[in-house]
Write a protein that holds these residues in place. Structure first.
Motif, PDB file in Angstrom:
ATOM      1  N   ARG A  43       0.622  -1.347   0.135  1.00 31.95           N
ATOM      2  CA  ARG A  43       0.041   0.338  -0.117  1.00 31.95           C
ATOM      3  C   ARG A  43       0.926   1.291  -0.187  1.00 31.95           C
ATOM      4  NH1 ARG A  43      -5.212  -0.927   0.303  1.00 31.95           N
ATOM      5  NH2 ARG A  43      -5.753   1.119   0.535  1.00 31.95           N
ATOM      6  N   ALA A  45       0.539   5.188   1.194  1.00 34.51           N
ATOM      7  CA  ALA A  45      -0.224   6.295   1.723  1.00 34.51           C
ATOM      8  C   ALA A  45       0.560   7.576   1.858  1.00 34.51           C
ATOM      9  CB  ALA A  45      -0.801   5.764   3.051  1.00 34.51           C
ATOM     10  N   ALA A  52      -5.041  13.818   3.178  1.00 36.00           N
ATOM     11  CA  ALA A  52      -4.562  12.685   2.497  1.00 36.00           C
ATOM     12  C   ALA A  52      -4.542  12.882   0.922  1.00 36.00           C
ATOM     13  CB  ALA A  52      -5.590  11.540   2.997  1.00 36.00           C
ATOM     14  N   ASP A  55      -3.970   6.949  -0.878  1.00 37.92           N
ATOM     15  CA  ASP A  55      -4.188   5.795   0.018  1.00 37.92           C
ATOM     16  C   ASP A  55      -4.694   4.725  -0.902  1.00 37.92           C
ATOM     17  OD1 ASP A  55      -4.684   4.039   1.991  1.00 37.92           O
ATOM     18  OD2 ASP A  55      -6.272   4.849   2.768  1.00 37.92           O
TER      19      ASP A  55
END
Length: 396
Positions: A43, A45, A52, A55
């Motif tokens: 992942r 992120a 953010a 993600d």
């Protein structure tokens, strides 16, 4: 002119990164992590401040190793800030040995010397160096800077550095180094900002996470650490044993006929909270498990922290502040509560409400020793050192 500094903290299955801009001052633009390297579910992120910006689950081929994961980071940077030049890349390197006592600009010779320290940090050093080599290929014109976890502890008194072995072993580098130095450097600086001057002279900082250690600080300098030659010593950790009678290793060699590779795997990967609980190294899972083994693993973890806290008090002749940091230290209020319980004789009085709320100061107003929770930030420390070396090169 605005310059850009990228920081990389390469672990066995992750790369943490942050981008900073340097003009009049150093400013963070973004930070993030590629996690799950070499697995089927990596992942990516990242965030800009509280916002953010990424993600996502990556295709396994995009994070098969450090170099491909760095490619994913580059793609994010280009998408976010365009084709901005990176003037310098700062790296966390866990072990600097005897010689590397401050951040350095890397070259082929220094990389070779750092590779020779791998036996003293087998979980970390190979991945740190893999991240450096990947960054050299990705940013061939950038200055590559190594910042060492051991450097913060190099001013230890001799008695805190040596083992009771023949002197030639100390001269050859077999000594106590201490680790988590970048974290301790950041937290020590934040403590100066938060605490009054009289609360800074003697402090104990606990970096509690999957790796765990404690450090005695006097006047801003490390004078004692629970870790030693390697990252195995001291407190029990997620999968590492912590302090161990060296006779145990001899017994495993001689009576169990285990070889060095098997013992290394046992002590680094199958011990600690995971080994004691038979379940997990994750404190959240252990607290929720409800099994006797999980409870005993937590009991042992707390017991060893409390024992070392008493030792730190002896090193410092008492202390003015106790600081919790790291993933467990910052988030596990029950651990903080149990560590501090019944330490009024040392001047610690915890405020239960503040502790459970995760406030910065979690001691009572009448506590002689201030107890704090400070979120550590190794990336900022790496960026500061890297920007300093970059500026020095520009004026030389």
């Amino acid at each position: 002119m605005v310059q850009h500094v990228l920081t990389l903290n390469a672990g066995s299955s992750s790369i943490k990164f942050a981008l900073f801009e340097q003009e009049a001052e150093l400013v963070e633009r973004l930070r993030g992590e590629v996690d799950g390297l070499g697995t089927n579910a990596p992942r990516l992120a990242a965030s800009e401040g509280d916002k953010a910006i990424a993600d996502e689950r990556l295709d396994a081929a995009r994070a098969a190793d450090h170099e491909t994961a760095l490619g994913a980071v580059l793609g994010l940077l280009q998408k976010t800030i365009g084709h901005t030049a990176i003037e310098a890349v700062g790296h966390r390197v866990v072990h600097g040995g005897i010689d590397f006592t401050q951040p350095i600009a890397l070259d082929a010779a220094s990389l070779d010397r750092l590779a020779k320290l791998t036996p003293m940090a087998p979980l970390h050093q190979p991945h740190n160096l893999a991240g450096i080599r990947a960054a050299q290929r990705a940013f061939p014109d950038a200055m590559q800077v190594a910042c060492f976890d051991t450097a913060f502890h190099r001013a230890h008194p001799w008695v805190n550095d040596t083992y009771a072995l023949p002197r030639e072993f100390y001269d050859q580098g077999i000594r106590r180094y201490g680790f988590h130095g970048l974290s301790y450097e950041y937290v020590t600086g934040r403590l100066r900002e938060i605490a009054p001057p009289e609360g800074q002279d003697r402090a104990v900082i606990m970096h509690l996470g999957n790796g765990a250690s404690m450090c005695a600080i006097r006047d801003g300098r490390s004078v004692g650490s629970t870790m030693g030659l390697t990252t195995l010593d001291g407190l029990p950790m997620g999968t590492r044993c912590g302090e161990l009678d060296p006779g145990v290793v001899l017994y495993l060699l001689q009576e169990r006929h285990m070889n060095a590779e098997q013992i290394t795997d046992l002590l680094y990967n199958r011990s600690g909270l995971k080994g004691l609980s038979g379940l997990s190294q994750d404190m959240r899972e252990l607290e929720a498990a409800g099994t006797l083994e999980a409870a005993q693993a937590i009991d042992y973890f707390v017991f060893r922290i409390r024992r070392e806290l008493g030792a730190m008090a002896a090193i410092l002749s008492g202390f003015d502040a106790v600081v919790f940091c790291g993933g467990i230290g910052e988030h596990a209020w029950r651990i903080r509560e149990r560590v501090c319980r019944d330490f009024e004789w040392l001047g610690i009085e915890l405020d239960d409400a503040r502790n459970r709320a995760g406030e910065t100061v979690i001691s009572t107003d009448r506590s002689r020793v201030r107890v704090l929770v400070i979120r550590t930030d190794e990336e900022t420390v790496i960026a500061r050192h890297t920007a300093s070396l970059l500026a020095r090169r520009a004026t030389s």
